[in-house]
Scaffold this active site. Structure first.
Site, short mmCIF file in Angstrom:
data_model
loop_
_atom_site.label_atom_id
_atom_site.label_comp_id
_atom_site.label_asym_id
_atom_site.label_seq_id
_atom_site.Cartn_x
_atom_site.Cartn_y
_atom_site.Cartn_z
N PRO A 1 -9.86 8.16 5.40
CA PRO A 1 -9.94 6.75 5.81
C PRO A 1 -9.70 6.54 7.30
O PRO A 1 -8.69 5.96 7.69
CB PRO A 1 -8.86 6.10 4.96
CG PRO A 1 -7.84 7.18 4.76
CD PRO A 1 -8.62 8.48 4.70
N CYS A 2 -10.66 6.96 8.14
CA CYS A 2 -10.51 6.77 9.58
C CYS A 2 -10.59 5.29 9.95
O CYS A 2 -10.22 4.91 11.06
CB CYS A 2 -11.55 7.58 10.35
SG CYS A 2 -13.24 7.22 9.88
N HIS A 3 -11.04 4.45 8.99
CA HIS A 3 -11.03 3.01 9.27
C HIS A 3 -9.61 2.47 9.35
O HIS A 3 -9.40 1.36 9.80
CB HIS A 3 -11.85 2.25 8.22
CG HIS A 3 -11.38 2.43 6.81
ND1 HIS A 3 -11.73 3.52 6.05
CD2 HIS A 3 -10.58 1.67 6.02
CE1 HIS A 3 -11.17 3.42 4.84
NE2 HIS A 3 -10.46 2.31 4.80
#
Lengths: 251, 171
Positions: A157-159
């Site tokens: 989850p780089c968001h």
């Protein structure tokens, strides 16, 4: 006809799909399948080691894949042992039981991405936090490019990684509006994050427990509003007698 | 096959698909005659090549270039086939989507010959299939099965005699 001649005629063609199955199983090609996600249909690629990439399912995905990874792509079912966890991982925004194959990135980038994968749903952390977690506090830019080149967005989850000034920042999977959409869906309202950034709020403390957290940490968010106090940095909070939360480990 | 060994030694990833193109069909149909089942022969063919690839990845190029590749593949395939009989529930890692409802390219007389071959003991059946369906030489079959050439020759001979008897009984 002699028996020998009859036996010679007992071969047909190689059945369709066998050589593709071999290429997939040997790791000479990657398999892919399509999945639903909050940002629309996505392509997930995989090999016997795990899931290797995720991208938007547009007309160019195969071209982008071959250019980036230099491997053949074949439509296939994922391995039985963990294929059913793919949808679950997209939904949860973390690999969970799903094996991820990060051999396409350097060991440093892999460490950054595996750390990123530990950020809980609905919470965000800054690039500088990730850098400190991997014991390279000076390497904020390198962390930024590792995250920007995350081969498996959504599942890793780089968001949930935001700029060190607290603003939401860029996103590789279809642009920043998708990052805002994902954060909003997870309960980390991007407008609220922008507001905190504009106000210079980096940390939130609880007056009764004297613990300081990231604003999106679940401990900060479960505190009674009247007990919350805001800080512009961890240092300010510590000077005021607060200690860092062991869950969100503010830096 | 010596040429294939040299090619694989020089560029394993480049030539492995060529190996699959050249030998895959022979391996599948040999296994098909030995186990009598389309799905199982397909699984065994895939598994054989996948194991072969993994093994070759770990060998140095001198070892690969001196290999006789097809008998070596058959050794892997026959060992896997024996294990399969013990555990028929296992399946390969991948199944292609297009596989569902796909046609079985069985030659017309295949099922009839499988019924006859089922009367042979396993050594005779293996020897007859590798010699006459696949067309391997006695030396290659000896290498693949780990049995002496004289024994392989006798297995082929007895297997063919048995088939002749069966056909006479049918008539």
């Amino acid at each position: 006809m002699s028996i020998e001649r009859a036996l010679e005629s007992l071969m047909g063609p190689l059945p369709d799909g066998v050589s593709e199955g071999i290429a997939l199983g040997a790791g000479l090609a990657e398999g892919y399948d399509l999945y639903e996600s909050p940002v629309g249909e996505v392509v997930v690629t995989f090999n016997p080691e795990g899931v290797s990439s995720l991208d938007l399912a547009d007309d160019d995905f195969a071209g982008r894949f071959v250019e980036r990874f230099g491997r053949r792509l074949l439509r296939a079912e994922p391995p039985r042992a963990w294929g059913r966890y793919i949808s679950e991982a997209i939904e949860a925004g973390t690999p969970g039981r799903l094996p991820v194959d990060l051999r396409s990135v350097t060991p440093f980038r892999e460490e950054v991405l595996r750390t990123t994968a530990t950020i809980p749903k609905g919470e965000v952390r800054a690039y500088s936090w990730v850098a400190a977690e991997v014991h390279r506090p000076q390497a904020v830019r390198a962390v930024g490019s590792a995250v920007a080149n995350n081969p498996i967005p959504l599942i890793i989850p780089c968001h949930r990684v935001v700029r060190s000034d607290g603003t939401v920042g860029k996103y590789s999977l279809g642009g920043p509006h998708n990052k805002r959409l994902l954060l909003a869906e997870e309960g980390a309202d991007p407008n609220w994050l922008d507001l905190l950034a504009a106000e210079g709020v980096r940390m939130m403390g609880n007056k009764t427990t004297k613990i300081v957290c990231h604003p999106t940490c679940r401990h900060a968010r479960s505190s009674k509003p009247e007990n919350l106090v805001v800080f512009d940095s961890l240092e300010t909070a510590e000077a005021a007698g607060y200690r860092p939360c062991s869950h969100c480990r503010p830096k | 096959m010596d040429e294939m060994g040299k090619a694989l030694a020089a560029d394993l990833d480049g030539f492995f698909p060529v190996l699959v193109d050249q030998i895959g069909r022979r391996l599948y149909w040999g296994l098909r005659r030995l186990c009598g089942d389309h799905q199982e022969a397909e699984d065994l063919t895939q598994e054989t090549f996948i194991r072969a690839y993994r093994a070759l990845s770990g060998y140095d190029s001198g070892r690969i270039s001196s290999m006789t590749v097809e008998p070596w593949l058959w050794t892997i395939a026959l060992n896997l086939g024996r294990n399969h009989l013990r555990d028929r529930s296992r399946r390969p890692t991948f199944v292609k989507l297009e596989e569902r409802g796909r046609e079985d390219p069985e030659p017309v007389d295949g099922a009839m010959w499988d019924r006859r071959l089922a009367h042979l003991n396993s050594h005779q059946k293996t020897a007859v299939v590798l010699r006459h369906v696949i067309g391997l030489g006695i030396g290659e079959i000896a290498e693949a099965t780990g049995r002496p050439e004289g024994t392989v020759k006798a297995d082929v001979h007895r297997g063919l005699n048995k088939l002749r008897e069966l056909i006479e009984e049918e008539a």
